[in-house]
Scaffold this motif. Structure first.
Motif, PDB file in Angstrom:
ATOM      1  N   PHE A 123     105.227 -31.479-106.775  1.00 33.08           N
ATOM      2  CA  PHE A 123     105.285 -32.141-105.470  1.00 33.08           C
ATOM      3  C   PHE A 123     105.815 -33.563-105.558  1.00 33.08           C
ATOM      4  N   VAL A 124     106.440 -33.900-106.691  1.00 31.94           N
ATOM      5  CA  VAL A 124     107.035 -35.222-106.871  1.00 31.94           C
ATOM      6  C   VAL A 124     108.296 -35.419-106.029  1.00 31.94           C
ATOM      7  N   TYR A 125     108.894 -34.340-105.527  1.00 38.48           N
ATOM      8  CA  TYR A 125     110.199 -34.441-104.873  1.00 38.48           C
ATOM      9  C   TYR A 125     110.096 -34.872-103.404  1.00 38.48           C
ATOM     10  N   GLU A 126     111.184 -35.525-102.956  1.00 42.08           N
ATOM     11  CA  GLU A 126     111.295 -35.930-101.562  1.00 42.08           C
ATOM     12  C   GLU A 126     111.265 -34.708-100.637  1.00 42.08           C
ATOM     13  N   HIS A 127     110.628 -34.878 -99.488  1.00 43.03           N
ATOM     14  CA  HIS A 127     110.585 -33.819 -98.475  1.00 43.03           C
ATOM     15  C   HIS A 127     111.778 -33.960 -97.529  1.00 43.03           C
ATOM     16  N   SER A 128     112.948 -33.922 -98.113  1.00 43.72           N
ATOM     17  CA  SER A 128     114.183 -34.008 -97.333  1.00 43.72           C
ATOM     18  C   SER A 128     115.263 -33.252 -98.087  1.00 43.72           C
ATOM     19  N   GLY A 129     116.402 -33.011 -97.418  1.00 42.39           N
ATOM     20  CA  GLY A 129     117.470 -32.261 -98.062  1.00 42.39           C
ATOM     21  C   GLY A 129     117.153 -30.781 -98.114  1.00 42.39           C
ATOM     22  N   GLY A 130     117.742 -30.097 -99.089  1.00 45.34           N
ATOM     23  CA  GLY A 130     117.601 -28.648 -99.189  1.00 45.34           C
ATOM     24  C   GLY A 130     116.192 -28.215 -99.530  1.00 45.34           C
ATOM     25  N   PRO A 131     115.896 -26.928 -99.370  1.00 46.21           N
ATOM     26  CA  PRO A 131     114.534 -26.421 -99.564  1.00 46.21           C
ATOM     27  C   PRO A 131     114.116 -26.259-101.018  1.00 46.21           C
ATOM     28  N   VAL A 132     115.090 -26.275-101.966  1.00 49.46           N
ATOM     29  CA  VAL A 132     114.774 -26.043-103.378  1.00 49.46           C
ATOM     30  C   VAL A 132     115.359 -27.177-104.208  1.00 49.46           C
ATOM     31  N   VAL A 204     107.877 -25.275 -98.137  1.00 45.66           N
ATOM     32  CA  VAL A 204     108.223 -24.363 -99.233  1.00 45.66           C
ATOM     33  C   VAL A 204     107.405 -24.727-100.467  1.00 45.66           C
ATOM     34  N   TRP A 205     106.709 -23.757-101.016  1.00 41.11           N
ATOM     35  CA  TRP A 205     105.877 -23.965-102.205  1.00 41.11           C
ATOM     36  C   TRP A 205     106.484 -23.220-103.388  1.00 41.11           C
ATOM     37  N   SER A 206     106.281 -23.787-104.566  1.00 42.02           N
ATOM     38  CA  SER A 206     106.598 -23.104-105.818  1.00 42.02           C
ATOM     39  C   SER A 206     105.304 -22.877-106.575  1.00 42.02           C
ATOM     40  N   PHE A 207     105.107 -21.659-107.032  1.00 39.96           N
ATOM     41  CA  PHE A 207     103.896 -21.275-107.747  1.00 39.96           C
ATOM     42  C   PHE A 207     104.211 -21.023-109.223  1.00 39.96           C
ATOM     43  N   PRO A 238     108.317 -20.197 -98.269  1.00 38.72           N
ATOM     44  CA  PRO A 238     107.595 -20.928 -97.231  1.00 38.72           C
ATOM     45  C   PRO A 238     106.176 -20.416 -97.063  1.00 38.72           C
ATOM     46  N   VAL A 239     105.312 -21.283 -96.584  1.00 41.88           N
ATOM     47  CA  VAL A 239     103.910 -20.922 -96.359  1.00 41.88           C
ATOM     48  C   VAL A 239     103.798 -19.698 -95.454  1.00 41.88           C
ATOM     49  N   ALA A 240     104.647 -19.628 -94.442  1.00 44.94           N
ATOM     50  CA  ALA A 240     104.591 -18.509 -93.487  1.00 44.94           C
ATOM     51  C   ALA A 240     104.878 -17.172 -94.149  1.00 44.94           C
ATOM     52  N   GLU A 241     105.421 -17.188 -95.365  1.00 46.06           N
ATOM     53  CA  GLU A 241     105.706 -15.947 -96.094  1.00 46.06           C
ATOM     54  C   GLU A 241     104.640 -15.641 -97.130  1.00 46.06           C
ATOM     55  N   TRP A 242     104.281 -16.634 -97.963  1.00 42.82           N
ATOM     56  CA  TRP A 242     103.355 -16.335 -99.058  1.00 42.82           C
ATOM     57  C   TRP A 242     101.892 -16.253 -98.619  1.00 42.82           C
ATOM     58  N   LEU A 243     101.491 -17.017 -97.621  1.00 44.24           N
ATOM     59  CA  LEU A 243     100.079 -17.023 -97.236  1.00 44.24           C
ATOM     60  C   LEU A 243      99.638 -15.695 -96.610  1.00 44.24           C
ATOM     61  N   PRO A 244     100.386 -15.116 -95.660  1.00 43.25           N
ATOM     62  CA  PRO A 244      99.983 -13.789 -95.164  1.00 43.25           C
ATOM     63  C   PRO A 244      99.986 -12.719 -96.260  1.00 43.25           C
ATOM     64  N   TYR A 245     100.923 -12.833 -97.209  1.00 49.29           N
ATOM     65  CA  TYR A 245     100.955 -11.859 -98.302  1.00 49.29           C
ATOM     66  C   TYR A 245      99.705 -11.976 -99.170  1.00 49.29           C
ATOM     67  N   LEU A 246      99.292 -13.228 -99.473  1.00 46.58           N
ATOM     68  CA  LEU A 246      98.081 -13.420-100.267  1.00 46.58           C
ATOM     69  C   LEU A 246      96.871 -12.843 -99.539  1.00 46.58           C
ATOM     70  N   ALA A 247      96.797 -13.058 -98.237  1.00 47.14           N
ATOM     71  CA  ALA A 247      95.700 -12.477 -97.466  1.00 47.14           C
ATOM     72  C   ALA A 247      95.715 -10.954 -97.550  1.00 47.14           C
ATOM     73  N   GLU A 248      96.896 -10.377 -97.472  1.00 50.07           N
ATOM     74  CA  GLU A 248      97.008  -8.914 -97.530  1.00 50.07           C
ATOM     75  C   GLU A 248      96.513  -8.360 -98.856  1.00 50.07           C
ATOM     76  N   MET A 275     102.114 -28.138 -95.854  1.00 49.11           N
ATOM     77  CA  MET A 275     102.250 -26.862 -95.150  1.00 49.11           C
ATOM     78  C   MET A 275     103.517 -26.788 -94.302  1.00 49.11           C
ATOM     79  N   THR A 276     104.057 -27.941 -93.922  1.00 48.75           N
ATOM     80  CA  THR A 276     105.177 -27.944 -92.974  1.00 48.75           C
ATOM     81  C   THR A 276     106.476 -28.493 -93.541  1.00 48.75           C
ATOM     82  N   ALA A 277     106.428 -29.323 -94.597  1.00 46.60           N
ATOM     83  CA  ALA A 277     107.645 -30.021 -95.027  1.00 46.60           C
ATOM     84  C   ALA A 277     107.890 -30.018 -96.527  1.00 46.60           C
ATOM     85  N   ALA A 278     106.989 -29.441 -97.333  1.00 47.11           N
ATOM     86  CA  ALA A 278     107.145 -29.456 -98.792  1.00 47.11           C
ATOM     87  C   ALA A 278     108.435 -28.744 -99.204  1.00 47.11           C
ATOM     88  N   ARG A 279     108.945 -29.112-100.382  1.00 45.71           N
ATOM     89  CA  ARG A 279     110.129 -28.483-100.958  1.00 45.71           C
ATOM     90  C   ARG A 279     109.753 -27.721-102.224  1.00 45.71           C
TER      91      ARG A 279
END
Length: 308
Positions: A123-132, A204-207, A238-248, A275-279
């Motif tokens: 999470f050291v990276y700026e929350h701007s620019g591209g998603p990765v 967007v999260w990286s695990f 993105p959170v909207a993708e991985w979080l529902p999958y984890l719940a499932e 949750m809204t702006a991470a890269r």
């Protein structure tokens, strides 16, 4: 090689120490708790009870061990549940990432240890620019919220000082840990529907599965040029993708959805920012230069093995 591992009984250390021993390294492993020493000895390491903030004790322990490599995994994150006030929750870890890092670098200089491999964070990276982000992308200049200022400064302290403090300084920017002994509270929160998708879940999260993170750390002990490496899996999401999958896969109901303003009231600004702006991050450099391949290339199969 002789390897000195600090934080050896943490989530990652519990996987790393046996891996180092199995690879033929002579391991000195530290813990703050005397009761943990027997477990480290049983794993094949020489245990040392050590407070990472005691500068003279750290220097003496490293001098006695004469390591070729120091691995810095000191944190104090047990029991972390809420990120409403990040600096308060991470206060002890921030000290270990600042004063503790300085103590280890001083010890390395005294002992003639050339290589230090230290725990950083993606999470050291700026929350701007591209998603990765790659390792060449800029680090965050200003904290997204005031309550995380000291925590981000401590992460930057490791990131900036380890590569300069020894001839072979390596910082591993780990993604969010999951797996045996790591982030079990995340699954508990999902099952209790206490982890909502906030503001659309565009962050967007990286695990990284914790044993995969330990394997990358072992690779960095043995190889790799100085600098930073993202230690994450192949699929930032993105959170909207991985979080529902984890719940499932955890057998839970789908997560609730909250607007950002309500999320700030309930969970604090830092959590909403994540949750809204991470890269997310790319692991291309770690794969290429460390020769490391994660056992779980995606959180999809990793989550199923862990939480399913």
């Amino acid at each position: 090689m002789r390897v000195f591992v600090t934080g050896a009984t943490g989530a990652l250390g519990r996987h790393l120490v046996p891996g180092l021993v199995a690879s033929g390294h002579a391991v000195t492993a530290t813990t703050r708790t005397p009761a943990n020493a027997a477990g480290l000895r049983a794993a094949g390491a020489e245990p040392v009870v050590l407070d990472g903030l005691d500068r003279e004790a750290v220097i003496a322990a490293v001098a006695a061990a004469e390591p070729d490599v120091i691995v810095h995994q000191m944190t104090a994150l047990g029991g972390v549940r809420s990120l409403r006030n990040v600096d308060k929750v991470f206060a002890a870890t921030n000290e270990l990432r600042t004063r503790g890092t300085d103590n280890l670098l001083a010890a390395a200089e005294r002992a003639g240890t050339r290589r230090v491999v230290a725990q950083g964070h993606s999470f050291v990276y700026e929350h701007s620019g591209g998603p990765v982000k790659s390792e060449e992308d800029p680090a965050v200049a200003e904290p997204p919220v005031a309550s995380a200022a000291r925590t981000l400064a401590a992460v930057r302290h490791v990131d900036e000082n380890v590569p300069l403090g020894v001839p072979e300084g390596i910082v591993l920017r780990y993604g969010t840990f999951y797996g045996q002994g790591a982030s079990d509270h995340l699954v508990d929160a999902v099952r209790k529907r206490q982890l909502p998708v906030i503001g659309g879940g565009a962050g967007v999260w990286s695990f990284i599965e914790v044993a995969d993170a330990a394997a990358a750390t072992l690779a960095a002990v043995e190889d790799g040029v100085p600098g930073a490496y993202n230690v994450v899996d192949d699929e930032p999401a993105p959170v909207a993708e991985w979080l529902p999958y984890l719940a499932e896969v955890a057998g839970a109901k789908p997560p609730m959805h909250l607007p950002a303003w309500l999320g700030r009231l309930l969970a604090g600004g830092f959590f909403v920012e994540q949750m809204t702006a991470a890269r997310g991050c790319s692991n291309d450099k770690a794969r290429r230069e460390l020769g490391w391949v994660p056992r779980f290339p995606s959180w999809r199969e990793g989550f199923r093995a862990w939480a399913g």
